[in-house]
Design an enzyme around this catalytic site. Structure first.
Site, PDB file in Angstrom:
ATOM      1  N   HIS A 139     -53.145  25.255  -7.500  1.00 58.93           N
ATOM      2  CA  HIS A 139     -52.533  26.436  -8.130  1.00 58.93           C
ATOM      3  C   HIS A 139     -53.237  27.703  -7.647  1.00 58.93           C
ATOM      4  O   HIS A 139     -52.605  28.708  -7.360  1.00 58.93           O
ATOM      5  CB  HIS A 139     -52.641  26.353  -9.663  1.00 58.93           C
ATOM      6  CG  HIS A 139     -51.830  25.247 -10.256  1.00 58.93           C
ATOM      7  ND1 HIS A 139     -52.391  24.118 -10.787  1.00 58.93           N
ATOM      8  CD2 HIS A 139     -50.491  25.103 -10.388  1.00 58.93           C
ATOM      9  CE1 HIS A 139     -51.447  23.319 -11.238  1.00 58.93           C
ATOM     10  NE2 HIS A 139     -50.280  23.884 -11.007  1.00 58.93           N
ATOM     11  N   GLY A 166     -49.214  24.280 -16.168  1.00 61.11           N
ATOM     12  CA  GLY A 166     -50.592  24.192 -16.658  1.00 61.11           C
ATOM     13  C   GLY A 166     -51.380  23.075 -16.002  1.00 61.11           C
ATOM     14  O   GLY A 166     -51.007  22.588 -14.938  1.00 61.11           O
ATOM     15  N   GLU A 189     -46.020  23.061  -1.481  1.00 60.72           N
ATOM     16  CA  GLU A 189     -45.231  22.141  -0.644  1.00 60.72           C
ATOM     17  C   GLU A 189     -45.386  20.689  -1.097  1.00 60.72           C
ATOM     18  O   GLU A 189     -44.699  19.818  -0.583  1.00 60.72           O
ATOM     19  CB  GLU A 189     -45.661  22.256   0.818  1.00 60.72           C
ATOM     20  CG  GLU A 189     -45.064  23.469   1.505  1.00 60.72           C
ATOM     21  CD  GLU A 189     -45.320  23.485   3.003  1.00 60.72           C
ATOM     22  OE1 GLU A 189     -46.023  22.584   3.518  1.00 60.72           O
ATOM     23  OE2 GLU A 189     -44.830  24.425   3.647  1.00 60.72           O
ATOM     24  N   LYS A 190     -46.298  20.430  -2.040  1.00 60.34           N
ATOM     25  CA  LYS A 190     -46.413  19.039  -2.511  1.00 60.34           C
ATOM     26  C   LYS A 190     -45.073  18.584  -3.086  1.00 60.34           C
ATOM     27  O   LYS A 190     -44.632  17.478  -2.862  1.00 60.34           O
ATOM     28  CB  LYS A 190     -47.511  18.881  -3.562  1.00 60.34           C
ATOM     29  CG  LYS A 190     -47.673  17.419  -3.968  1.00 60.34           C
ATOM     30  CD  LYS A 190     -48.806  17.227  -4.926  1.00 60.34           C
ATOM     31  CE  LYS A 190     -48.468  17.679  -6.310  1.00 60.34           C
ATOM     32  NZ  LYS A 190     -47.413  16.867  -6.979  1.00 60.34           N
ATOM     33  N   ASP A 191     -44.433  19.498  -3.813  1.00 57.19           N
ATOM     34  CA  ASP A 191     -43.088  19.209  -4.309  1.00 57.19           C
ATOM     35  C   ASP A 191     -42.096  19.868  -3.343  1.00 57.19           C
ATOM     36  O   ASP A 191     -41.462  20.865  -3.661  1.00 57.19           O
ATOM     37  CB  ASP A 191     -42.924  19.752  -5.727  1.00 57.19           C
ATOM     38  CG  ASP A 191     -43.875  19.065  -6.678  1.00 57.19           C
ATOM     39  OD1 ASP A 191     -43.755  17.847  -6.847  1.00 57.19           O
ATOM     40  OD2 ASP A 191     -44.778  19.735  -7.205  1.00 57.19           O
ATOM     41  N   MET A 211     -53.678  17.416  -4.406  1.00 58.84           N
ATOM     42  CA  MET A 211     -54.046  17.881  -5.752  1.00 58.84           C
ATOM     43  C   MET A 211     -52.823  17.926  -6.636  1.00 58.84           C
ATOM     44  O   MET A 211     -51.760  18.398  -6.218  1.00 58.84           O
ATOM     45  CB  MET A 211     -54.674  19.263  -5.669  1.00 58.84           C
ATOM     46  CG  MET A 211     -55.980  19.214  -4.966  1.00 58.84           C
ATOM     47  SD  MET A 211     -57.176  20.216  -5.805  1.00 58.84           S
ATOM     48  CE  MET A 211     -58.595  19.937  -4.765  1.00 58.84           C
ATOM     49  N   LEU A 224     -54.269  23.422 -14.620  1.00 61.79           N
ATOM     50  CA  LEU A 224     -54.428  24.103 -13.336  1.00 61.79           C
ATOM     51  C   LEU A 224     -55.562  23.517 -12.495  1.00 61.79           C
ATOM     52  O   LEU A 224     -56.588  23.100 -13.020  1.00 61.79           O
ATOM     53  CB  LEU A 224     -54.687  25.595 -13.585  1.00 61.79           C
ATOM     54  CG  LEU A 224     -53.579  26.308 -14.379  1.00 61.79           C
ATOM     55  CD1 LEU A 224     -53.943  27.760 -14.611  1.00 61.79           C
ATOM     56  CD2 LEU A 224     -52.221  26.201 -13.679  1.00 61.79           C
ATOM     57  N   SER A 226     -51.708  17.951 -11.137  1.00 60.79           N
ATOM     58  CA  SER A 226     -52.161  17.919 -12.529  1.00 60.79           C
ATOM     59  C   SER A 226     -52.234  16.480 -13.022  1.00 60.79           C
ATOM     60  O   SER A 226     -53.028  16.147 -13.900  1.00 60.79           O
ATOM     61  CB  SER A 226     -51.191  18.707 -13.405  1.00 60.79           C
ATOM     62  OG  SER A 226     -51.052  20.003 -12.888  1.00 60.79           O
ATOM     63  N   ARG A 227     -51.411  15.620 -12.439  1.00 61.32           N
ATOM     64  CA  ARG A 227     -51.399  14.212 -12.862  1.00 61.32           C
ATOM     65  C   ARG A 227     -52.671  13.471 -12.468  1.00 61.32           C
ATOM     66  O   ARG A 227     -52.976  12.421 -13.046  1.00 61.32           O
ATOM     67  CB  ARG A 227     -50.201  13.485 -12.252  1.00 61.32           C
ATOM     68  CG  ARG A 227     -48.887  13.913 -12.843  1.00 61.32           C
ATOM     69  CD  ARG A 227     -47.740  13.405 -12.009  1.00 61.32           C
ATOM     70  NE  ARG A 227     -46.539  14.171 -12.280  1.00 61.32           N
ATOM     71  CZ  ARG A 227     -45.541  13.756 -13.037  1.00 61.32           C
ATOM     72  NH1 ARG A 227     -45.581  12.579 -13.587  1.00 61.32           N
ATOM     73  NH2 ARG A 227     -44.496  14.517 -13.241  1.00 61.32           N
TER      74      ARG A 227
HETATM   75  O1  PAF Z   1     -43.863  22.522 -10.188  1.00 56.95           O
HETATM   76  C1  PAF Z   1     -43.972  22.758 -11.409  1.00 56.95           C
HETATM   77  O2  PAF Z   1     -45.075  22.866 -11.956  1.00 56.95           O
HETATM   78  C2  PAF Z   1     -42.722  22.883 -12.249  1.00 56.95           C
HETATM   79  O3  PAF Z   1     -41.721  22.054 -11.777  1.00 56.95           O
HETATM   80  C3  PAF Z   1     -42.204  24.325 -12.375  1.00 56.95           C
HETATM   81  C4  PAF Z   1     -41.798  24.896 -11.031  1.00 56.95           C
HETATM   82  C5  PAF Z   1     -43.305  25.201 -12.978  1.00 56.95           C
HETATM   83  C6  PAF Z   1     -40.999  24.372 -13.297  1.00 56.95           C
HETATM   84  O4  PAF Z   1     -41.292  23.895 -14.567  1.00 56.95           O
END
Ligand code: PAF
Length: 282
Positions: free
Chosen positions: A37, A31, A150-152, A186, A33, A188-189
Site C-alpha cells: 500500500h 485496510g 498490479e497484484k490484482d 504482499m 496496510l 493483507s491476507r
Molecule cells: O483491492 C482492494 O483492496 C479492494 O478491492 C478495493 C479496490 C479497495 C475495493 O474495495
C-alpha cells in the site's frame, strides 16, 4: 494527516480542495496496510498535490461470508501507519451507510467480458461489488489520479474499464507488485499465514519465474502440467487455478503469439487463505 469518519465532513474537505484546484491522488484500500500500500502512496505523492486513501472493507465484493468475516481489520494500526508514512494527507474511513445509503446492493456492470474471466469466474459477483464501491468512492473523492496494485491485475483492468464506461476523468495507474524478501506477493491476507506457511508460499513466485523462463521454449499445455505437478507435491497447498492469459482480453491462451502481451496468473489456497499472484511474461 486528517482522518474523516463520515461522508459529510469528508465532502466538505473535498469541496475545499476542489475550490483551491488541488490535484488529488487517491488509493482506496480495505485496510490491513502493508508495504505494498505504501508504494501506492509513494507513487501518488510524485504526481499530485494531495494524497488521499480510504479504508473500507466492502461487503459486496466478498462472495464467501467466511472470507469477509476473517478479513483482517486493523484500523487503529492502519491510521498510525498512514500518519507515520508522511505520504498521505487524508484518510477516509466511511461508514456502511456513507457508501450504501440505499441498502447494500451491487450494481451490475458490463466490462466487455473481462469480468467473467479468472477471478470473475471463481468469485461470482466479485467485480460488480468492486465496481460498485470504487464508483461510489470515485464520486465522493473526485480524484485526478487513482492508484491500484498490479497484484490484482484483473481488478486493475476492471477499474480502467469502469472509468471508461462511466466516462470519469480519472487517470488509473497500475503499481508494480511489492514482494517479501522470499518473493511472496504482499497482501493483507498474508497476516493469516503462519511463519511456516509464509515460507512454503514462496514457491508461488518461484513457480511464476520458472513459467516465465519456460514460456520461451515450452508449450502452454506442458507448462500447465508442470505447474500442477509442482503443487501436487505440496501437502498444505492447493492450486485453485493457473493460466497464461492475454493481458488485454484476459482470455486464457493456448499458445503464445508474437505481437501480444501475456501474463501468468495463479491462485493457491494455503489452509483457508487464498493467495493470488501474477507475472508478466517477457
Ligand atoms: O483491492 C482492494 O483492496 C479492494 O478491492 C478495493 C479496490 C479497495 C475495493 O474495495
Amino acid at each position: 494527516m486528517q482522518t474523516f469518519y463520515d461522508k459529510n465532513s469528508f465532502s466538505k474537505y473535498i469541496a475545499e480542495l476542489k475550490e483551491k484546484k488541488k490535484k488529488i491522488g487517491f488509493a482506496p484500500t480495505m485496510g490491513a496496510l502493508h508495504a505494498g500500500h505504501i508504494s501506492l502512496y509513494q507513487e501518488a505523492q510524485k504526481h499530485n498535490d494531495i494524497v488521499i486513501s480510504s479504508i473500507f472493507v466492502n461487503p459486496t465484493q466478498f462472495n464467501n461470508p467466511e472470507d469477509l468475516e476473517k478479513y483482517p481489520r486493523t484500523i487503529e494500526e492502519d491510521v498510525k501507519k498512514l500518519g507515520d508514512s508522511k505520504l498521505v494527507d487524508a484518510v477516509y474511513i466511511p461508514r456502511v451507510e456513507d457508501i450504501y445509503p440505499n441498502g447494500m446492493e451491487r450494481k451490475h456492470y458490463d466490462f466487455g467480458g473481462i469480468e467473467n474471466e479468472m477471478e470473475g469466474a471463481a468469485r461470482p459477483g466479485h467485480f460488480d461489488g468492486v465496481g460498485t464501491v470504487v464508483e461510489e468512492l470515485f464520486r465522493q473523492v473526485q480524484p485526478d489520479n487513482a492508484y491500484f496494485g498490479e497484484k490484482d491485475f484483473q481488478q486493475l483492468k476492471i477499474i480502467e474499464k469502469l472509468v471508461e464506461v462511466l466516462d470519469l476523468k480519472i487517470k488509473i495507474h497500475g503499481v508494480k507488485i511489492h514482494r517479501e524478501e522470499s518473493g511472496l506477493a504482499m497482501s493483507s491476507r498474508n497476516m493469516r499465514l503462519s511463519n511456516e506457511e509464509k515460507k512454503t508460499s514462496s514457491i508461488i513466485y518461484k513457480t511464476l519465474k520458472q513459467v516465465n523462463e519456460k514460456s520461451k521454449t515450452t508449450s502452454i499445455p506442458t507448462i500447465k502440467e508442470r505447474v500442477s505437478q509442482i503443487f501436487d507435491k505440496e501437502d498444505d497447498m492447493e492450486l485453485e487455478y493457473f493460466m497464461i492469459a492475454d493481458e488485454e482480453t484476459l482470455k486464457e491462451a493456448d499458445f503464445i503469439s508474437e505481437n501480444k502481451n501475456y501474463r501468468a496468473f495463479i491462485v493457491v489456497n494455503v489452509g483457508n487463505v487464498r493467495l493470488i499472484d501474477n507475472l508478466h511474461l517477457d
